[in-house]
Design an enzyme around this catalytic site. Structure first.
Site, short mmCIF file in Angstrom:
data_model
loop_
_atom_site.label_atom_id
_atom_site.label_comp_id
_atom_site.label_asym_id
_atom_site.label_seq_id
_atom_site.Cartn_x
_atom_site.Cartn_y
_atom_site.Cartn_z
N LEU A 12 13.29 27.88 29.08
CA LEU A 12 14.09 26.66 29.07
C LEU A 12 15.54 26.97 29.40
CD1 LEU A 12 12.61 24.93 25.90
CD2 LEU A 12 12.06 24.50 28.30
N CYS A 13 16.26 25.93 29.79
CA CYS A 13 17.67 25.99 30.14
C CYS A 13 18.44 26.68 29.02
CB CYS A 13 18.17 24.57 30.35
SG CYS A 13 19.92 24.44 30.72
N PRO A 14 19.29 27.60 29.34
CA PRO A 14 19.79 28.02 30.65
C PRO A 14 19.13 29.29 31.19
CG PRO A 14 21.24 28.91 28.99
CD PRO A 14 20.13 28.14 28.26
N ASP A 39 11.05 24.58 33.93
CA ASP A 39 12.05 23.82 33.18
C ASP A 39 12.49 22.59 33.99
OD1 ASP A 39 14.06 22.90 31.51
OD2 ASP A 39 15.45 24.52 31.99
#
Length: 75
Positions: A12-14, A39
């Protein structure tokens, strides 16, 4: 043809962009790197990262497994 490929599925981000930044940092300008990510935020994050970092987003293509493959040329 790519010089390197990063599998960032299920991150997932980042994290996908951070992996891309780390990889590009040690490569010479003109090198191409493929980032494969699931993502949903990557569709915004990768183009923004490229624009801010002076890199070129060559393509962004969906894959059959639901991931997306971003092809980036280091600036």
């Amino acid at each position: 043809m790519t010089d390197s490929e990063i599998d960032a599925r299920h991150l997932l981000c980042p994290l996908p962009v951070l992996k891309l930044r780390k990889t590009l940092a040690v490569l010479p300008p003109g090198t191409t790197v493929a980032l494969v990510a699931t993502d949903p935020a990557a569709v915004l994050d990768v183009p923004h990262f490229c624009a801010e970092g002076g890199h070129e987003l060559l393509s962004s293509d969906p894959l059959p497994d639901g991931a997306r493959r971003y092809l980036v040329r280091r600036g």
